[in-house]
Design an enzyme around this catalytic site. Structure first.
Site, short mmCIF file in Angstrom:
data_model
loop_
_atom_site.label_atom_id
_atom_site.label_comp_id
_atom_site.label_asym_id
_atom_site.label_seq_id
_atom_site.Cartn_x
_atom_site.Cartn_y
_atom_site.Cartn_z
N ASP A 173 31.04 41.25 42.59
CA ASP A 173 29.75 41.71 42.04
C ASP A 173 28.66 41.65 43.11
O ASP A 173 27.81 42.54 43.19
CB ASP A 173 29.37 40.87 40.82
CG ASP A 173 30.41 40.97 39.72
OD1 ASP A 173 30.92 42.09 39.48
OD2 ASP A 173 30.76 39.94 39.12
N HIS A 200 31.38 37.97 34.49
CA HIS A 200 32.01 39.09 35.19
C HIS A 200 32.55 40.10 34.18
O HIS A 200 33.74 40.32 34.07
CB HIS A 200 33.12 38.57 36.12
CG HIS A 200 33.81 39.68 36.87
ND1 HIS A 200 33.16 40.42 37.84
CD2 HIS A 200 35.06 40.19 36.79
CE1 HIS A 200 33.99 41.33 38.32
NE2 HIS A 200 35.16 41.21 37.69
C1 LMR Z 1 36.43 44.65 38.87
O1 LMR Z 1 35.28 44.27 38.68
O2 LMR Z 1 36.70 45.65 39.55
C2 LMR Z 1 37.56 43.88 38.28
O3 LMR Z 1 37.07 42.92 37.40
C3 LMR Z 1 38.60 44.74 37.61
C4 LMR Z 1 38.11 45.46 36.38
O4 LMR Z 1 38.86 45.51 35.41
O5 LMR Z 1 37.01 46.00 36.39
#
Ligand code: LMR
Length: 353
Positions: A173, A200
């Site tokens: 992120d 997340h």
């Molecule tokens: C991401 O942020 O790319 C990972 O968490 C995978 C997803 O499923 O988005």
């Protein structure tokens, strides 16, 4: 000579200048044969401070280990296959990073992966409890907002939970925020400094644009758009991959950066600060991503929450109940897992005939 050897190992163990030089660490990658695991292992292999890079997967990975072992770097590469070798894989590790599990498909939310991936967290946390309770355990496996609470609950049930040693990796992120903001400002993304807090998944990912250095100035609408892009960047990759998975290469980049930071902390480097999803008392959510300073035993210091803009305070108020609910679901998953395990494992061995 022997005396020098003893003196040197005592110094390496006790004083930081020697620790900075030591090549004495074992890192285990769980899920090393997968889309994230392979590039992650390659990037970790470039770290000269590693004595052993242990690769674990449910599928055969001897070939990958042999391949990586030919790279002209110090240390050896070992491989472990299947559940029965999980404890051996993590035994003696300073860092265990977990990339195993299923990826999202278009149209899916990360939370929908819990049924498939929760058990990965439970099994790895169980193996760590038995074979290596002092390790720093870091998860990439989604849904991070539930997986980390699940692992914490398993470690707690086994009496070995240390909140300083358990992490959800949210580095991607930050990596994305730096790239998107850097591009918008015409700046080198490596020189953009931004904190991303929360969790997340979707709106739980909260990039603190107001803390950005150099300052990112734009109309509120444009800032909202930027925040949304960072929050939905994982979905952008899932859709672009059109059914073949989610981010693997950028995730490996971010994961390797985080592992490197953990190792620098262990080695005694000062001022190693990373954003990570950890057990936290910073907010009313029991697990929360924020900046932490890393040290020899994992989290050394939880940095204070920076001053937030009004927009960010509103977003934070909205995401906290989501994080609390995810944590409850993760904990519930672990309790159910432990209960089922108890019911299937006989409590006493049958008497000998
Ligand atoms: C991401 O942020 O790319 C990972 O968490 C995978 C997803 O499923 O988005």
């Amino acid at each position: 000579m022997i005396l020098f050897g003893i003196l040197k190992s005592t110094l390496v163990a006790s004083t930081s200048p020697w620790r900075l030089l030591a090549r004495n660490y074992k890192v285990t990658v769980v899920g090393a044969g997968g889309g994230i695991g392979q590039p992650l292992s390659l990037l970790i292999r470039q770290n000269a401070g590693i004595r052993e890079l242990a690769l674990h997967d449910i599928n055969e990975i001897k070939g990958i280990a042999t391949d990586l072992s030919h790279i002209s770097m110090p240390g050896r590469v070992t491989s472990f296959v299947g559940e029965s070798e999980l404890e051996a894989a993590v035994s003696g590790a300073n860092v265990v990073v977990v990339a195993a599990g299923k990826p999202r498909l278009p149209g899916m939310e990360r939370e929908q992966l819990m049924a498939a991936n929760g058990v990965v967290a439970a099994k790895v946390a169980s193996a760590v409890s038995v074979a290596c309770p002092g390790t720093l355990l870091a998860f990439i496996t989604n849904p991070i907002n539930m997986i980390v609470p699940t692992a914490a609950e398993i470690l707690k049930a086994n009496g070995v939970f240390d909140p300083r040693r358990l992490f959800g990796i949210t580095t991607l992120d930050v990596v994305r925020a730096k790239k998107f903001i850097g591009t918008a400002m015409g700046k080198d993304p490596r020189h953009v400094d931004i904190t991303v807090i929360g969790g997340h998944a979707g709106t739980t990912i909260l990039p603190l644009i107001s803390t950005c250095k150099p300052k990112y100035v734009d109309e509120d609408k444009q800032i909202e758009k930027m925040v949304h892009r960072i929050q939905e960047a994982g979905t952008e990759v899932v859709e672009a991959k059109a059914g073949s998975g989610s981010a693997t290469l950028s995730m490996a980049f971010a994961g390797a950066q985080f592992v490197d930071a953990l190792l620098r902390g262990i080695r005694g480097h000062e001022g190693v600060v990373e954003c990570a999803f950890v057990a936290s008392e910073l907010t009313e959510a029991p697990f929360f991503a924020s900046n932490v300073e890393l040290g020899q035993y994992g989290v050394k210091r939880y940095l204070d929450m920076p001053q937030l803009s009004e927009m960010e305070m509103e977003a934070l108020a909205k995401l906290l109940p989501i994080l609390r609910k995810s944590a409850e679901e993760g904990i519930e998953f672990a309790r159910k897992y432990l209960k089922e395990l108890e019911e299937t494992v006989p409590t006493a061995l049958p008497k000998a005939q």
